[in-house]
Design an enzyme around this catalytic site. Structure first.
Site, PDB file in Angstrom:
ATOM      1  N   GLY A  48       0.814  -1.321  -0.028  1.00 53.22           N
ATOM      2  CA  GLY A  48       0.079  -0.059  -0.041  1.00 53.22           C
ATOM      3  C   GLY A  48       0.691   1.177  -0.214  1.00 53.22           C
ATOM      4  O   GLY A  48       0.363   2.216  -0.356  1.00 53.22           O
ATOM      5  N   ASP A 107       1.234   3.160   4.535  1.00 53.95           N
ATOM      6  CA  ASP A 107      -0.080   3.940   4.100  1.00 53.95           C
ATOM      7  C   ASP A 107      -0.891   4.320   5.197  1.00 53.95           C
ATOM      8  O   ASP A 107      -1.153   5.667   5.387  1.00 53.95           O
ATOM      9  CB  ASP A 107      -0.661   3.164   2.736  1.00 53.95           C
ATOM     10  CG  ASP A 107      -1.070   1.941   3.199  1.00 53.95           C
ATOM     11  OD1 ASP A 107      -1.028   1.404   4.523  1.00 53.95           O
ATOM     12  OD2 ASP A 107      -1.785   1.228   2.401  1.00 53.95           O
ATOM     13  N   ASP A 110      -4.258   2.047  11.027  1.00 50.14           N
ATOM     14  CA  ASP A 110      -5.493   1.746  11.601  1.00 50.14           C
ATOM     15  C   ASP A 110      -5.650   1.129  12.683  1.00 50.14           C
ATOM     16  O   ASP A 110      -5.661   2.022  13.708  1.00 50.14           O
ATOM     17  CB  ASP A 110      -6.033   0.695  10.299  1.00 50.14           C
ATOM     18  CG  ASP A 110      -7.649   0.448  10.570  1.00 50.14           C
ATOM     19  OD1 ASP A 110      -8.154   1.178  11.416  1.00 50.14           O
ATOM     20  OD2 ASP A 110      -8.131  -0.581  10.009  1.00 50.14           O
ATOM     21  N   GLY A 112      -3.050  -0.324  14.178  1.00 49.13           N
ATOM     22  CA  GLY A 112      -1.864  -0.099  14.616  1.00 49.13           C
ATOM     23  C   GLY A 112      -0.919  -1.183  14.612  1.00 49.13           C
ATOM     24  O   GLY A 112       0.230  -1.262  14.597  1.00 49.13           O
ATOM     25  N   THR A 114       0.151  -3.501  12.596  1.00 48.54           N
ATOM     26  CA  THR A 114       1.203  -3.602  11.222  1.00 48.54           C
ATOM     27  C   THR A 114       2.493  -2.608  11.689  1.00 48.54           C
ATOM     28  O   THR A 114       3.508  -3.316  11.592  1.00 48.54           O
ATOM     29  CB  THR A 114       0.621  -3.005   9.897  1.00 48.54           C
ATOM     30  OG1 THR A 114      -0.722  -3.988   9.629  1.00 48.54           O
ATOM     31  CG2 THR A 114       1.627  -3.324   8.797  1.00 48.54           C
ATOM     32  N   LEU A 115       2.154  -1.600  11.943  1.00 47.93           N
ATOM     33  CA  LEU A 115       3.383  -0.715  12.231  1.00 47.93           C
ATOM     34  C   LEU A 115       3.853  -0.925  13.441  1.00 47.93           C
ATOM     35  O   LEU A 115       5.083  -0.897  13.675  1.00 47.93           O
ATOM     36  CB  LEU A 115       2.794   0.905  12.320  1.00 47.93           C
ATOM     37  CG  LEU A 115       3.949   1.804  11.758  1.00 47.93           C
ATOM     38  CD1 LEU A 115       4.318   1.672  10.536  1.00 47.93           C
ATOM     39  CD2 LEU A 115       3.157   3.260  12.099  1.00 47.93           C
ATOM     40  N   LYS A 138      -6.080   6.833  10.753  1.00 46.08           N
ATOM     41  CA  LYS A 138      -7.561   6.662  10.954  1.00 46.08           C
ATOM     42  C   LYS A 138      -7.790   6.845  12.318  1.00 46.08           C
ATOM     43  O   LYS A 138      -7.518   6.361  13.217  1.00 46.08           O
ATOM     44  CB  LYS A 138      -8.019   5.393  10.270  1.00 46.08           C
ATOM     45  CG  LYS A 138      -8.896   5.659   9.295  1.00 46.08           C
ATOM     46  CD  LYS A 138      -9.656   3.998   9.117  1.00 46.08           C
ATOM     47  CE  LYS A 138      -9.284   3.267   7.756  1.00 46.08           C
ATOM     48  NZ  LYS A 138     -10.088   2.006   7.674  1.00 46.08           N
ATOM     49  N   ASP A 166      -5.660   0.268  -1.684  1.00 47.02           N
ATOM     50  CA  ASP A 166      -6.547  -0.819  -2.762  1.00 47.02           C
ATOM     51  C   ASP A 166      -7.737  -1.085  -1.788  1.00 47.02           C
ATOM     52  O   ASP A 166      -7.910  -1.427  -0.812  1.00 47.02           O
ATOM     53  CB  ASP A 166      -5.802  -1.734  -3.230  1.00 47.02           C
ATOM     54  CG  ASP A 166      -5.471  -2.790  -2.157  1.00 47.02           C
ATOM     55  OD1 ASP A 166      -5.338  -2.684  -1.015  1.00 47.02           O
ATOM     56  OD2 ASP A 166      -5.586  -3.954  -2.406  1.00 47.02           O
TER      57      ASP A 166
HETATM   58  P1  5GP Z   1      -3.431  -2.129  10.801  1.00 45.61           P
HETATM   59  O1  5GP Z   1      -2.347  -3.149  11.069  1.00 45.61           O
HETATM   60  O2  5GP Z   1      -2.976  -0.467  11.409  1.00 45.61           O
HETATM   61  O3  5GP Z   1      -4.791  -2.359  11.464  1.00 45.61           O
HETATM   62  O4  5GP Z   1      -3.541  -2.056   9.527  1.00 45.61           O
HETATM   63  C1  5GP Z   1      -3.062  -1.262   8.582  1.00 45.61           C
HETATM   64  C2  5GP Z   1      -3.194  -1.797   7.001  1.00 45.61           C
HETATM   65  O5  5GP Z   1      -4.362  -2.250   6.797  1.00 45.61           O
HETATM   66  C3  5GP Z   1      -2.849  -0.821   5.946  1.00 45.61           C
HETATM   67  O6  5GP Z   1      -1.338  -0.713   6.025  1.00 45.61           O
HETATM   68  C4  5GP Z   1      -3.510  -0.924   5.094  1.00 45.61           C
HETATM   69  O7  5GP Z   1      -2.819  -1.968   4.271  1.00 45.61           O
HETATM   70  C5  5GP Z   1      -4.943  -1.848   5.571  1.00 45.61           C
HETATM   71  N1  5GP Z   1      -6.081  -0.881   5.675  1.00 45.61           N
HETATM   72  C6  5GP Z   1      -6.579  -0.711   6.714  1.00 45.61           C
HETATM   73  N2  5GP Z   1      -7.497   0.505   6.451  1.00 45.61           N
HETATM   74  C7  5GP Z   1      -7.678   0.506   5.468  1.00 45.61           C
HETATM   75  C8  5GP Z   1      -8.386   1.410   4.335  1.00 45.61           C
HETATM   76  O8  5GP Z   1      -9.221   2.095   4.680  1.00 45.61           O
HETATM   77  N3  5GP Z   1      -8.119   1.261   3.084  1.00 45.61           N
HETATM   78  C9  5GP Z   1      -7.157   0.313   2.381  1.00 45.61           C
HETATM   79  N4  5GP Z   1      -7.203   0.176   1.371  1.00 45.61           N
HETATM   80  N5  5GP Z   1      -6.410  -0.415   3.451  1.00 45.61           N
HETATM   81  C10 5GP Z   1      -6.516  -0.240   4.765  1.00 45.61           C
HETATM   82 MG    MG Z   2      -0.211  -1.661   4.156  1.00 41.36          MG
END
Ligand code: 5GP
Ligand code: MG
Length: 184
Positions: A48, A107, A110, A112, A114-115, A138, A166
């Site tokens: 992303g 990207d 959300d 958190g 992944t980071l 977000k 995406d």
């Molecule tokens: P986290 O681990 O912070 O919940 O998720 C982060 C990853 O989920 C982002 O890097 C992305 O790839 C995916 N993601 C989370 N929210 C969205 C969104 O609104 N749109 C898209 N396209 N991907 C998202």
């Molecule tokens: Mg991502």
């Protein structure tokens, strides 16, 4: 088929224009440059962040930095709109990051997870300092304790696409970021 609205299977409500993104990316590069990080390694989280990272490293160049770039490919959700909670490494960095200053670029922040996972992974690899930079933060309840060091935009808890982001590998090519308002 037009980009903003009018798609056969959905509508996209523009949130951040191409111009607004370019301006913000330049400001982020300026903020990163102000930290005077020597021996800088930018690690972009695939897929992303690939467009954001490409623009950011060129903005860093304009601000006088010479970052190296590497990639991690992490999967935290299965192409659906909700994060699954588990993060998997599909590809690790190739570079030796021992003693380096690392800025992870992703990207969206959300839940958190992944980071936080990426940060721990690179810290384990012996980085001197690991900072994090996300384009879109977000506004949701977090499952992780970390806060990104550099944030592009804070957005409402909606599903966004475009500028590399995406749904089922679609919409990455859009030059702006928009909310996907219709169900797929
Ligand atoms: P986290 O681990 O912070 O919940 O998720 C982060 C990853 O989920 C982002 O890097 C992305 O790839 C995916 N993601 C989370 N929210 C969205 C969104 O609104 N749109 C898209 N396209 N991907 C998202
Ligand atoms: Mg991502």
């Amino acid at each position: 088929m037009t980009a903003a609205g009018g798609l056969a299977d959905g509508a996209i409500k523009p949130l951040y224009s191409e111009e607004a993104i370019a301006l913000r990316v330049d400001q982020l590069a300026s903020d990163i440059a102000a930290r005077r990080l020597d021996d800088l390694m930018v690690v972009a989280v695939l897929k992303g962040s690939f467009i954001f990272a490409a623009d950011l490293i060129r903005a860093l160049h304009r601000h006088g930095l010479e970052p190296e770039i590497d990639f991690v490919y992490l999967a935290s959700y299965d192409g659906k709109r909700v994060s699954r909670g588990e993060v998997r490494v599909l590809r690790d960095v190739e570079s030796d990051i021992k003693g380096r200053n690392v800025v992870i670029v992703d990207d969206i922040f959300d839940s958190g997870r992944t980071l936080a996972f990426a940060k721990a992974l690179l810290a384990e690899g012996g980085a001197r300092q690991v900072l994090t930079c996300v384009l879109v933060d977000k506004q949701v309840k977090r499952a992780s304790a970390i806060t990104p060091d550099f944030i592009g935009f804070s957005c409402p808890p909606v599903f966004v696409v475009g500028y590399g982001m995406d749904l089922h590998n679609r919409y990455r090519e859009l030059p702006f970021i928009g909310e996907l308002t219709a169900s797929d």
